[in-house]
Each structure stands twice: as C-alpha cells, then as structure tokens.
Design a protein around this motif. Sequence first.
Motif, PDB file in Angstrom:
ATOM      1  N   PRO A   1       0.715  -1.080  -0.003  1.00  0.00           N
ATOM      2  CA  PRO A   1      -0.226  -0.104   0.065  1.00  0.00           C
ATOM      3  C   PRO A   1       0.831   1.141   0.021  1.00  0.00           C
ATOM      4  O   PRO A   1       1.780   1.312   0.803  1.00  0.00           O
ATOM      5  N   GLY A   2       0.570   2.114  -0.857  1.00  0.00           N
ATOM      6  CA  GLY A   2       1.144   3.592  -0.916  1.00  0.00           C
ATOM      7  C   GLY A   2       2.664   3.263  -1.689  1.00  0.00           C
ATOM      8  O   GLY A   2       3.250   4.467  -1.701  1.00  0.00           O
ATOM      9  N   LYS A   3       3.267   2.231  -2.095  1.00  0.00           N
ATOM     10  CA  LYS A   3       4.552   2.109  -2.772  1.00  0.00           C
ATOM     11  C   LYS A   3       4.216   1.614  -4.209  1.00  0.00           C
ATOM     12  O   LYS A   3       3.122   1.351  -4.807  1.00  0.00           O
TER      13      LYS A   3
ATOM     14  N   ALA B   1       2.020  -7.667   0.657  1.00  0.00           N
ATOM     15  CA  ALA B   1       1.807  -6.791  -0.348  1.00  0.00           C
ATOM     16  C   ALA B   1       0.668  -7.763  -1.300  1.00  0.00           C
ATOM     17  O   ALA B   1       0.455  -8.773  -1.035  1.00  0.00           O
ATOM     18  N   VAL B   2       0.283  -7.046  -2.487  1.00  0.00           N
ATOM     19  CA  VAL B   2      -0.260  -7.960  -3.390  1.00  0.00           C
ATOM     20  C   VAL B   2       0.546  -8.451  -4.433  1.00  0.00           C
ATOM     21  O   VAL B   2       1.425  -7.365  -4.881  1.00  0.00           O
ATOM     22  N   TYR B   3       0.577  -9.460  -4.845  1.00  0.00           N
ATOM     23  CA  TYR B   3       1.783 -10.004  -5.556  1.00  0.00           C
ATOM     24  C   TYR B   3       1.123 -10.423  -7.097  1.00  0.00           C
ATOM     25  O   TYR B   3       0.119 -10.785  -7.160  1.00  0.00           O
TER      26      TYR B   3
ATOM     27  N   LEU C   1       8.770 -15.929   5.903  1.00  0.00           N
ATOM     28  CA  LEU C   1       7.897 -14.705   5.507  1.00  0.00           C
ATOM     29  C   LEU C   1       8.168 -13.608   6.803  1.00  0.00           C
ATOM     30  O   LEU C   1       7.951 -13.979   7.831  1.00  0.00           O
ATOM     31  N   LYS C   2       8.298 -12.168   6.358  1.00  0.00           N
ATOM     32  CA  LYS C   2       8.245 -11.295   7.266  1.00  0.00           C
ATOM     33  C   LYS C   2       7.265 -10.416   6.980  1.00  0.00           C
ATOM     34  O   LYS C   2       6.609 -10.179   6.041  1.00  0.00           O
ATOM     35  N   PRO C   3       6.858  -9.427   7.990  1.00  0.00           N
ATOM     36  CA  PRO C   3       5.796  -8.610   7.987  1.00  0.00           C
ATOM     37  C   PRO C   3       6.013  -7.695   6.722  1.00  0.00           C
ATOM     38  O   PRO C   3       4.918  -7.318   5.934  1.00  0.00           O
ATOM     39  N   GLU C   4       7.151  -7.326   6.365  1.00  0.00           N
ATOM     40  CA  GLU C   4       7.607  -6.474   5.136  1.00  0.00           C
ATOM     41  C   GLU C   4       7.222  -6.993   3.738  1.00  0.00           C
ATOM     42  O   GLU C   4       7.386  -6.445   2.846  1.00  0.00           O
ATOM     43  N   ASP C   5       6.979  -8.381   3.739  1.00  0.00           N
ATOM     44  CA  ASP C   5       6.528  -8.888   2.620  1.00  0.00           C
ATOM     45  C   ASP C   5       5.214  -8.722   2.332  1.00  0.00           C
ATOM     46  O   ASP C   5       4.806  -9.034   1.332  1.00  0.00           O
TER      47      ASP C   5
ATOM     48  N   GLN D   1      -3.483 -11.381  -2.805  1.00  0.00           N
ATOM     49  CA  GLN D   1      -2.917 -10.757  -1.477  1.00  0.00           C
ATOM     50  C   GLN D   1      -2.106 -11.643  -0.641  1.00  0.00           C
ATOM     51  O   GLN D   1      -2.726 -12.703  -0.472  1.00  0.00           O
ATOM     52  N   VAL D   2      -0.979 -10.997  -0.305  1.00  0.00           N
ATOM     53  CA  VAL D   2      -0.326 -11.775   0.896  1.00  0.00           C
ATOM     54  C   VAL D   2      -0.036 -10.812   2.092  1.00  0.00           C
ATOM     55  O   VAL D   2       0.507  -9.769   1.966  1.00  0.00           O
ATOM     56  N   THR D   3      -0.396 -11.486   3.236  1.00  0.00           N
ATOM     57  CA  THR D   3      -0.517 -10.563   4.335  1.00  0.00           C
ATOM     58  C   THR D   3       0.332 -11.301   5.334  1.00  0.00           C
ATOM     59  O   THR D   3      -0.295 -12.437   5.702  1.00  0.00           O
ATOM     60  N   VAL D   4       1.380 -11.018   5.972  1.00  0.00           N
ATOM     61  CA  VAL D   4       2.255 -11.445   6.884  1.00  0.00           C
ATOM     62  C   VAL D   4       2.027 -10.724   8.238  1.00  0.00           C
ATOM     63  O   VAL D   4       2.251  -9.504   8.236  1.00  0.00           O
TER      64      VAL D   4
END
Length: 123
Positions: free
Chosen positions: A41-43, A92-94, A86-90, A118-121
């Motif tokens: 989001p936002g990137k 994103a929508v892939y 996986l890390k929270p910073e991963d 969507q991938v949410t960690v």
Amino acid sequence: QVQLVESGGGLVQAGGSLRLSCAASGRTFSGYTMAWFRQAPGKGREFVAQINRSSGIIYYADSVKGRFTISRDNAKNTVYLQMNSLKPEDTAVYYCAARTIYGSTSAYDYDYWGQGTQVTVSS
C-alpha cells in the motif's frame, strides 16, 4: 496474448510459508520470461524474481534472496513462487508478469499481468 491468473495468497504469521501459483493461457507459455512483482500500500510495484524460458536463468531481488524460490512448469503453463521465512514487510499484492525477452526488472518492460493475489504477513 497471454492471460495470467494468480492464486495462493493469504494470511500467514511471520516465519511461515506460502506458495503462489500463476496459471497462463493463450499463446505458448514456454516462449515467455516470467516474473513476480509485488506492491505494498502506498508504494510502487517492486521486482521480486524472474525466470527465463528454460528455467536456466533466475534472478532475485536482494530483499527475498535465500527465502523465495521461483520455478516454472512449462507442461502445466504455470509459474510458482515459494515464499519461506516470511516477514511482515513481505505484505503486498503479488503479481505475475510475462514478456518475451529476459533481463529486465522494471515493471514497465512487462507486457502481460495477472490481477494479483494478496499476501499478508502478521507479526
């Protein structure tokens, strides 16, 4: 043209794993370089990994190297992204993407895109 459909996204805890798939239809899948990108989001859209037609050349972004593995099965017209540790910073929508020429990590150079998964960690 080639049509791309991603699947396999979801919610996972930090340290967990997910396997994304991208099924292709249309023109000959084996004729395309395939790649995964992601967008938080936002990137902007960020390069993750790419694989050439024969799976002989693979390239990863530094942020995922050693944790993610891209592969393809030309008989099944499918490209995969195995995501481990996986890390929270991963989060994103892939997206998977296709182009006929290998070598670019820029989203602008890819001709065909899926709708994203969507991938949410969680931490």
